[in-house]
Design a protein around this motif. Structure first.
Motif, PDB file in Angstrom:
ATOM      1  N   THR A 117       0.518  -1.525  -0.184  1.00  0.00           N
ATOM      2  CA  THR A 117      -0.116   0.371  -0.100  1.00  0.00           C
ATOM      3  C   THR A 117       0.739   1.082  -0.174  1.00  0.00           C
ATOM      4  N   GLU A 118       0.546   1.851  -0.425  1.00  0.00           N
ATOM      5  CA  GLU A 118       0.636   3.774  -0.607  1.00  0.00           C
ATOM      6  C   GLU A 118       1.830   4.355   1.224  1.00  0.00           C
ATOM      7  N   ALA A 119       0.989   3.823   2.260  1.00  0.00           N
ATOM      8  CA  ALA A 119       1.078   3.599   3.948  1.00  0.00           C
ATOM      9  C   ALA A 119       3.430   2.720   3.998  1.00  0.00           C
ATOM     10  N   ASP A 120       2.684   1.546   3.261  1.00  0.00           N
ATOM     11  CA  ASP A 120       3.372   0.789   3.304  1.00  0.00           C
ATOM     12  C   ASP A 120       4.910   1.160   2.644  1.00  0.00           C
ATOM     13  N   THR A 121       4.368   1.726   1.616  1.00  0.00           N
ATOM     14  CA  THR A 121       6.083   2.635   1.231  1.00  0.00           C
ATOM     15  C   THR A 121       6.913   3.415   1.381  1.00  0.00           C
ATOM     16  N   GLU A 122       5.907   4.217   2.107  1.00  0.00           N
ATOM     17  CA  GLU A 122       5.977   5.772   2.875  1.00  0.00           C
ATOM     18  C   GLU A 122       6.967   5.059   3.669  1.00  0.00           C
ATOM     19  N   ILE A 123       6.565   4.275   4.618  1.00  0.00           N
ATOM     20  CA  ILE A 123       7.609   2.889   5.324  1.00  0.00           C
ATOM     21  C   ILE A 123       8.720   3.073   5.685  1.00  0.00           C
ATOM     22  N   ARG A 124       8.801   2.068   4.016  1.00  0.00           N
ATOM     23  CA  ARG A 124       9.748   1.964   3.753  1.00  0.00           C
ATOM     24  C   ARG A 124      11.179   2.198   3.486  1.00  0.00           C
ATOM     25  N   VAL A 125      10.778   4.366   2.597  1.00  0.00           N
ATOM     26  CA  VAL A 125      10.780   5.489   1.932  1.00  0.00           C
ATOM     27  C   VAL A 125      12.250   5.929   3.271  1.00  0.00           C
TER      28      VAL A 125
END
Length: 114
Positions: A51-59
């Motif tokens: 999800t977009e939230a997961d991508t933000e966490i990874r970045v």
């Protein structure tokens, strides 16, 4: 061949009809890049952490547990870290143990209690 560049074909009655031209290169379907958001269901994306939230966490360069906390994590100053280190040392090594359970050494050592 007509003016548009389409090829003509004779049908069984002697009339010419246009024939579709073979296209070269990529088809129109493959030109459009489909993202995983178009292909998978939202529940599947959530299970796979896409999800977009997961991508933000990874970045973000911060542990995930810090990012997901309701109360933000604040950096401790040196004085607080020294107090914590002293408390841990006192609890681990200076306070007598509550239990008196026996523990065993190797065969050449005696049994002792703590």
């Amino acid at each position: 061949e007509n003016d548009d560049g389409d090829f003509l074909e004779d049908d069984s009655e002697g009339e010419e009809r246009p024939v579709a031209r073979k296209r070269r290169g990529k088809s129109s379907r493959s030109k459009k890049q489909r993202s995983i958001y178009d292909v998978y269901e939202p529940s599947e994306l959530e299970q796979g952490h896409f999800t977009e939230a997961d991508t933000e966490i990874r970045v973000t360069d911060q542990p995930e547990r810090f990012q997901l906390r309701g109360i933000p994590v604040q950096k401790a100053d040196d004085e607080e870290l020294d107090k914590e280190a002293k408390w841990i040392y006192q609890q681990a090594f200076c306070t007598p143990s509550i239990s008196k359970q026996p523990f065993h050494f190797t065969a050449d050592k005696q049994k002792t209690t703590v």
